[in-house]
Design an enzyme around this catalytic site. Structure first.
Site, PDB file in Angstrom:
ATOM      1  N   GLU A 343       0.869  -1.043   0.065  1.00 41.47           N
ATOM      2  CA  GLU A 343      -0.012  -0.127   0.007  1.00 41.47           C
ATOM      3  C   GLU A 343       0.949   1.300   0.185  1.00 41.47           C
ATOM      4  OE1 GLU A 343      -3.892  -0.068   2.272  1.00 41.47           O
ATOM      5  OE2 GLU A 343      -2.644   1.210   3.507  1.00 41.47           O
ATOM      6  N   CYS A 344       0.869   1.834  -1.099  1.00 42.20           N
ATOM      7  CA  CYS A 344       1.718   3.294  -1.132  1.00 42.20           C
ATOM      8  C   CYS A 344       2.923   2.939  -1.082  1.00 42.20           C
ATOM      9  CB  CYS A 344       1.044   4.249   0.037  1.00 42.20           C
ATOM     10  SG  CYS A 344       1.399   5.943  -0.419  1.00 42.20           S
ATOM     11  N   ALA A 345       3.533   3.152  -0.152  1.00 40.60           N
ATOM     12  CA  ALA A 345       5.009   2.990   0.174  1.00 40.60           C
ATOM     13  C   ALA A 345       5.235   1.593  -0.222  1.00 40.60           C
ATOM     14  CB  ALA A 345       5.456   3.394   1.583  1.00 40.60           C
ATOM     15  N   LEU A 347       3.947  -0.017  -2.709  1.00 39.90           N
ATOM     16  CA  LEU A 347       3.894  -0.249  -3.899  1.00 39.90           C
ATOM     17  C   LEU A 347       5.387   0.304  -4.499  1.00 39.90           C
ATOM     18  CD1 LEU A 347       2.573   0.010  -6.766  1.00 39.90           C
ATOM     19  CD2 LEU A 347       1.843   2.348  -5.950  1.00 39.90           C
ATOM     20  N   SER A 436      -0.972  -0.859  -4.386  1.00 41.15           N
ATOM     21  CA  SER A 436      -1.788   0.316  -4.861  1.00 41.15           C
ATOM     22  C   SER A 436      -1.474   1.617  -4.169  1.00 41.15           C
ATOM     23  CB  SER A 436      -3.336  -0.057  -4.604  1.00 41.15           C
ATOM     24  OG  SER A 436      -4.073   1.127  -4.782  1.00 41.15           O
TER      25      SER A 436
END
Length: 467
Positions: A343-345, A347, A436
């Protein structure tokens, strides 16, 4: 029913000192021997880190957009009673008192998911923190407006911040008296502390280390000297009883064997995560272990799933890249079919590179820092089956990043949503990998924790069956 003394710390807008006051209040009340439970309205990950330092227990988020307003009371009572029942809870608001998710029709208490909305759901009185550096008598109009705008929001007092002198304080107290709002504290301008910040706000407490501990201790001392703590406690005790919950709003069921082990990335590079996530996954039948990608050269033994949450990998890209043995292990686990949620980082860590530094190479993508902030709530639909959600599942999430991903689009997207009339596809699904930018809360993700645990269990079984 259960009685939990509680108070909301709000403000007319951002920048008035909510986080400093809430953190200092948590620390000051704890120094008095009270068990304090810290909470934060909204999706913010950073403020709860400072709350946790001050309170000595995890900071927890309360966001009706992410989890649904029907879960807020249960999540609050669970947090206020875990790991042990708290004597008082302090709930820090977000932005201005009535600001929340715009464009959703709002509520009787301002925008949906606003501080006032959450305060009303919990029946909690509000203390307004007001930066008084630029006014004196005008405080009467400000307080009158916030006290009367919404009859369902109970303004129990004000704490004036950045007060310049004794005479300034005198004028402010006169103004508050004219508005009928009790003054619970006055913090002088000379007492201001600044916690270091960067492109996404405050630097997480886990990254600062000792300076964060010192800042929290200083804030606690300032609040103890400047705020009437007895009056705050009395106000918190006026909050009425709530429905008692026996457990977190989870999917707790009878444990299914075998019990898979799921590793969560932790440490300074991956500090963004909700306290309920490991609890929810444990309740769904998994064993949770942690590792630090900056320090550990190996994943924990016998891992059957991997969770890599948010944080600031761009600040640690060189060190993450230098840990080649761990990067290789993460890539091998992802390619073996194990469920991997990034998630975010996370990704960025799974990408081929981040600002030119080699990363895990799981995704056919390269990530770079940009000057553009992407920020906002999203109403997303799962675009493909993954360990987190079945295709077509609707999830509320939040984006918060200044990086961008350049990709050859060789993977299926994770989500799609509409933004300003345009269709957006985002993220990657490849095998057991779900990566994501979208931050989600599993308490509001239908079947998510159970689905992750079952995917990890399926992987464990397949590994055991291999010759």
């Amino acid at each position: 029913m259960v009685t939990i003394p509680r108070v909301v710390i709000a403000a007319p807008g951002s920048g008035h000192g909510k986080t400093s006051v809430a953190t200092g209040l948590l620390g000051a009340l704890r120094a008095r021997g009270l068990r304090v439970s810290p909470h934060k309205v909204g999706p913010d990950y950073i403020d709860p880190g400072y709350h946790a330092l001050a309170a000595g227990r995890p900071g927890r988020n309360l966001d009706p957009w992410l989890v649904g307003e029907d879960r807020i009371e249960a999540m609050f009572t669970h947090g206020a009673r875990t790991p042990e029942p708290a004597d008082i809870a302090v709930i820090e608001g977000v932005m201005g008192l009535f600001d929340g998710k715009a464009g959703t029709g709002g509520t009787d208490h301002g925008d949906f998911a606003s501080t006032a909305h959450v305060g009303a759901l919990l029946g909690a009185p509000v203390i307004l923190v007001a930066d008084a550096g630029g006014f004196s008598a005008s405080a009467a109009a400000l307080l009158h407006g916030f006290a009367t705008w919404d009859p369902g929001t109970r303004l129990g007092g004000v704490i004036f911040n950045k007060v310049g002198s004794e005479y300034h304080e005198h004028l402010l107290r006169e103004a508050a008296d004219a508005a009928g709002v009790p003054v619970l504290g006055v913090i002088r301008r000379r007492d201001q502390l600044t916690v270091p910040s960067r492109h996404l706000g405050l630097i997480p407490a886990a990254e600062l280390g000792a300076p964060a501990v010192d800042a929290v201790a200083a804030l606690a001392a300032i609040v103890a000297d400047s705020v009437d703590l007895d009056a705050v406690v009395r106000l918190a005790r006026t909050a009425g009883p709530l429905q008692e919950t026996q457990q977190a709003p989870s999917e707790r069921s009878r444990p299914t064997l075998p019990r898979p082990r799921v590793a969560f990335a932790a440490g300074p590079a991956f500090t963004f995560g909700y306290a309920e996530h490991p609890e929810l996954l444990t309740a769904a039948g998994a064993e949770v272990v942690t590792f630090d990608p900056l320090r550990d050269e190996r994943l924990p033994d016998d891992v059957h799933g991997l969770i890599i949450g948010g944080g600031f990998p761009e600040e640690h890209a060189a060190r993450l890249s230098a840990n080649a043995p761990l990067r290789a292990q993460v890539a091998a686990l992802a390619r073996s079919g194990a469920p991997v949620l990034a998630e975010c980082a996370g990704l960025l860590y799974l990408a081929r590179s981040l600002d030119g530094h080699p990363m895990c190479g799981v995704l056919d993508a390269d990530a770079v820092m940009t000057g553009r902030l992407t920020l906002g709530y999203r109403d997303a639909v799962a675009a493909a089956d993954s360990p987190l959600a079945a295709a077509g599942t609707r999830v509320h999430g939040h984006e918060f990043h200044r990086t961008a991903v350049e990709t050859a689009d060789s993977h299926a997207p994770a989500w799609h949503w509409r933004r300003m009339g345009a269709s957006v596809t985002e993220g990657f699904v490849a095998g057991g990998v779900h990566a994501s930018y979208l931050h989600t809360h599993w308490a509001g993700t239908p079947g998510g924790p159970k689905r992750i645990a079952e995917a990890a269990r399926g992987y464990l079984t397949s590994v055991r069956d291999r010759p």
